[in-house]
Design an enzyme around this catalytic site. Structure first.
Site, PDB file in Angstrom:
ATOM      1  CD  GLU A 210     -30.072 -62.774 -14.231  1.00  0.00           C
ATOM      2  OE1 GLU A 210     -30.479 -63.538 -15.131  1.00  0.00           O
ATOM      3  OE2 GLU A 210     -29.027 -62.121 -14.307  1.00  0.00           O
TER       4      GLU A 210
ATOM      5  NE  ARG B 204     -36.977 -67.209 -24.400  1.00  0.00           N
ATOM      6  CZ  ARG B 204     -36.434 -66.822 -23.249  1.00  0.00           C
ATOM      7  NH1 ARG B 204     -35.845 -67.675 -22.460  1.00  0.00           N
ATOM      8  NH2 ARG B 204     -36.478 -65.550 -22.885  1.00  0.00           N
TER       9      ARG B 204
ATOM     10  CE  LYS C 236     -34.756 -60.623 -17.435  1.00  0.00           C
ATOM     11  NZ  LYS C 236     -34.580 -61.151 -16.082  1.00  0.00           N
TER      12      LYS C 236
HETATM   13  P1  ATP Z   1     -34.706 -62.688 -20.595  1.00  0.00           P
HETATM   14  O1  ATP Z   1     -34.193 -63.617 -21.646  1.00  0.00           O
HETATM   15  O2  ATP Z   1     -35.810 -61.824 -21.046  1.00  0.00           O
HETATM   16  O3  ATP Z   1     -33.642 -61.936 -19.881  1.00  0.00           O
HETATM   17  P2  ATP Z   1     -34.641 -64.547 -18.532  1.00  0.00           P
HETATM   18  O4  ATP Z   1     -34.948 -65.951 -18.816  1.00  0.00           O
HETATM   19  O5  ATP Z   1     -33.214 -64.176 -18.381  1.00  0.00           O
HETATM   20  O6  ATP Z   1     -35.378 -63.650 -19.556  1.00  0.00           O
HETATM   21  P3  ATP Z   1     -35.360 -64.564 -15.807  1.00  0.00           P
HETATM   22  O7  ATP Z   1     -35.586 -63.405 -14.925  1.00  0.00           O
HETATM   23  O8  ATP Z   1     -34.163 -65.383 -15.593  1.00  0.00           O
HETATM   24  O9  ATP Z   1     -35.376 -64.010 -17.268  1.00  0.00           O
HETATM   25  O10 ATP Z   1     -36.661 -65.478 -15.915  1.00  0.00           O
HETATM   26  C1  ATP Z   1     -37.461 -65.899 -14.861  1.00  0.00           C
HETATM   27  C2  ATP Z   1     -38.258 -67.083 -15.337  1.00  0.00           C
HETATM   28  O11 ATP Z   1     -39.064 -66.727 -16.444  1.00  0.00           O
HETATM   29  C3  ATP Z   1     -37.355 -68.214 -15.805  1.00  0.00           C
HETATM   30  O12 ATP Z   1     -37.842 -69.417 -15.264  1.00  0.00           O
HETATM   31  C4  ATP Z   1     -37.466 -68.177 -17.291  1.00  0.00           C
HETATM   32  O13 ATP Z   1     -37.293 -69.456 -17.833  1.00  0.00           O
HETATM   33  C5  ATP Z   1     -38.885 -67.639 -17.499  1.00  0.00           C
HETATM   34  N1  ATP Z   1     -39.001 -66.959 -18.790  1.00  0.00           N
HETATM   35  C6  ATP Z   1     -38.266 -65.940 -19.248  1.00  0.00           C
HETATM   36  N2  ATP Z   1     -38.616 -65.608 -20.501  1.00  0.00           N
HETATM   37  C7  ATP Z   1     -39.616 -66.453 -20.853  1.00  0.00           C
HETATM   38  C8  ATP Z   1     -40.409 -66.635 -22.030  1.00  0.00           C
HETATM   39  N3  ATP Z   1     -40.224 -65.872 -23.119  1.00  0.00           N
HETATM   40  N4  ATP Z   1     -41.350 -67.603 -22.029  1.00  0.00           N
HETATM   41  C9  ATP Z   1     -41.539 -68.366 -20.948  1.00  0.00           C
HETATM   42  N5  ATP Z   1     -40.837 -68.255 -19.817  1.00  0.00           N
HETATM   43  C10 ATP Z   1     -39.872 -67.313 -19.750  1.00  0.00           C
HETATM   44 MG    MG Z   2     -31.766 -65.094 -17.361  1.00  0.00          MG
END
Ligand code: ATP
Ligand code: MG
Length: 552
Positions: free
Chosen positions: A33, A260, A270
């Site tokens: 995102e 994760r 984030k």
């Molecule tokens: P955040 O919680 O930091 O906002 P998010 O999951 O909302 O992270 P996205 O931009 O939606 O962030 O994530 C892109 C990809 O990265 C998704 O497939 C998500 O599952 C993966 N991802 C995000 N954080 C992690 C993590 N801590 N470990 C493994 N994969 C992750």
């Molecule tokens: Mg997200």
């Protein structure tokens, strides 16, 4: 160094799908995102998705921005994320994809759902919807609009799209099951009204599809075979499947969840990282203390160290928190192999070698990597006036102290043995200078029968280059800074006020004068350091990436 990737439960599923002929070609995607910068958690997802694309013949990985929330997204993040993925050495397939590019198709799908009697326009507000949704133990309650006619739903959805209604007045909801044990299946919202400007599409739309609806259909439209995501999406999988099955999409990607990545003494969210920047606890997203890829890069982490870390962490379904020392060990190992050795004095103390001829200058030879002769050597200027580390001298040496003290000998690394003859102090009693003698016969060798245990680093005064050195420590003082959030103590309370310590009067050897940003060095006896981009406008600035060994 390229890490050899090992198998894991996801790869076993893929192997089986190839063996049975379910798939001939594997297609994955990385779906960020664009509402922030990538962090070390994302690095794991990158390694999982792009790693599969690299390792299976004919496989590829799409980069798709999940840009369904115009309120939080920005073109700047879109560029930064691409930049980070390229820096990691990964390559996405073809053009960059955007969920927003599918908005027309998603809209058509929504109309199709309405026509099937599987979606309806609902007047409930967000708050009302929450009460109607029920809980894990109580079933939900049906919306008063649930049985609106198909014709009326079509007409109202069109009005939603045409901007007739106010923001928040209506949503489009999937008609699934208000009694489902899975709350995600209780008629989830699929479209909302948002009169916002979208970074890619401007004001084209005033309705925006929700993440769960968009994600599965985008995967399907791209013929993704395995949609790999983190465990929190496990309960969303029935919904993922429901949209694709109900709409009878041609391609039905298989969603597989993995744990994760969590690392102690830091945060990988984030939202939480953004708050550190907004509260000015750190300088920016790329502050070298941040676990963002931009921050880690500035700190001196290398893509191969990060990949090695992700490989060592592995891919499983079990949530764990990884010790940050593992991350540090990975970069230490990588830099140990590849970083050039150099001399830096963090806290200089002047030392005059009284029996060394005035005005004489010589060059001693220092290896760039003592264990790897292939990396060559460099000349180090040596002269009568040099600087040593203030804490390499003790006026009253504690027991077992092998460095410099009055009357004692020490070796200047790659140069001579010196003896401290006299200590000069200022009015306050602070040591300002050491007067020493040197033995000209000891260049690079120990005369027989003479034992000198201590070896210290030094920099010739006339040739010294002033530098700023930033020493970093953990971002937080406790392993899990978010643990007390449930008691109302914000994670920011555990920010480590000593996470940055600046040495503004350091000096480095002359050969580093024009060192380019992002060059890595091992400053002998001090750790691994990387030239910061701030060095472009002087003074030369180094970030300590990691100490020489684990010190805790
Ligand atoms: P955040 O919680 O930091 O906002 P998010 O999951 O909302 O992270 P996205 O931009 O939606 O962030 O994530 C892109 C990809 O990265 C998704 O497939 C998500 O599952 C993966 N991802 C995000 N954080 C992690 C993590 N801590 N470990 C493994 N994969 C992750
Ligand atoms: Mg997200």
């Amino acid at each position: 160094m390229e890490t050899k990737r090992s198998s894991n439960f996801i790869r076993q599923i893929i192997d089986e799908d190839l063996r049975t002929g379910k798939h001939k070609q594997i297609i994955t995607r990385f779906p960020p995102e664009p509402n922030g910068y990538l962090h070390v958690g994302h690095a794991k997802a990158l390694c999982v998705n792009f790693g599969i694309a690299e390792d299976y013949p004919g496989a590829y990985c799409n980069l798709r921005f999940d840009d369904t929330n115009p309120l939080k997204e920005d073109l700047h993040f879109i560029e930064a994320i691409q930049d980070d993925i390229s820096w990691m050495g990964f390559q996405w397939h073809g053009d960059i994809k955007y969920a927003s590019a599918y908005f027309d198709k998603l809209h058509d799908y929504a109309v199709q759902l309405i026509k099937m009697g599987k979606a309806y326009v609902c007047r409930l507000s967000t708050d009302e919807m929450k009460t109607y949704r029920g809980t894990l133990t109580e079933p939900g309650k049906e919306s008063p609009d649930r049985n609106r006619s198909i014709e009326e739903n079509l007409a109202m959805f069109e009005k939603m799209r045409d901007g007739v209604y106010d923001e928040g007045s209506y949503t489009l909801r999937a008609k699934i099951d208000m009694n489902s044990g899975n709350v995600n299946m209780r008629d989830p919202v699929i479209y909302r009204i948002l009169k916002a400007t979208h970074p890619m599409l401007g004001n084209k739309w005033v309705i925006y599809p929700m993440y769960d609806y968009t994600h599965c259909l985008s995967d399907s439209l791209e013929y993704i075979t395995h949609s790999l995501c983190t465990l929190e999406f496990q309960d969303h999988r029935p919904l993922y499947d429901w949209f694709i099955d109900t709409l009878r999409c041609e391609s039905h990607p298989q969603q597989i969840e993995f744990a994760r990545l969590n690392v102690n003494y830091t945060v990988t969210s984030k939202r939480k990282l953004r708050a550190l920047v907004e509260n000015k606890l750190v300088d920016a997203w790329d502050d070298p203390r941040m676990p963002t890829l931009k921050g880690m890069r500035r700190r001196g982490y290398t893509p191969s160290a990060i990949k090695d870390f992700c490989e060592r962490v592995g891919v499983t379904k079990k949530e764990t928190t990884i010790d940050i020392s593992l991350l540090e060990e990975c970069v230490r190992e990588d830099l140990n192999k590849n970083a050039l050795r150099a001399f830096c004095v963090l806290d200089p103390l002047k030392l005059v070698i009284e029996n060394y001829p005035q005005g004489k200058k010589e060059q001693v030879s220092a290896p760039n990597h003592p264990q790897n002769p292939d990396m060559g050597s460099r000349p180090l200027p040596f002269s009568r006036d040099i600087y040593i580390e203030r804490d390499d001298f003790a006026e009253v040496p504690p027991k077992g102290y092998f460095r410099l003290s009055p009357g004692q000998e020490v070796r200047l690394r790659y140069a001579y043995i010196i003896r401290c003859e006299k200590v000069v102090k200022d009015a306050s009693g602070k040591v300002t200078e050491l007067r020493c003698s040197y033995d000209p016969d000891t260049l690079g060798k120990n005369p027989v029968g003479r034992k000198v245990k201590g070896v210290i680093h030094w920099v010739s005064a006339a040739d010294a280059v002033p530098a700023v050195v930033r020493l970093y420590d953990r971002l937080f003082t406790v392993p899990d800074p978010t643990e007390k959030e449930k008691d109302g103590i914000p994670y920011t309370d555990f920010f480590n006020p000593h996470s940055l310590e600046r040495r503004d009067h350091a000096i480095v050897e002359a050969s580093l004068r024009n060192a380019a940003p992002e060059t890595h060095f091992q400053f002998e006896r001090l750790g691994y350091f990387t030239v910061d981009r701030d060095s472009r406008d002087k003074p030369l600035t180094f970030n300590r990436t990691v100490s020489l060994r684990e010190t805790r």
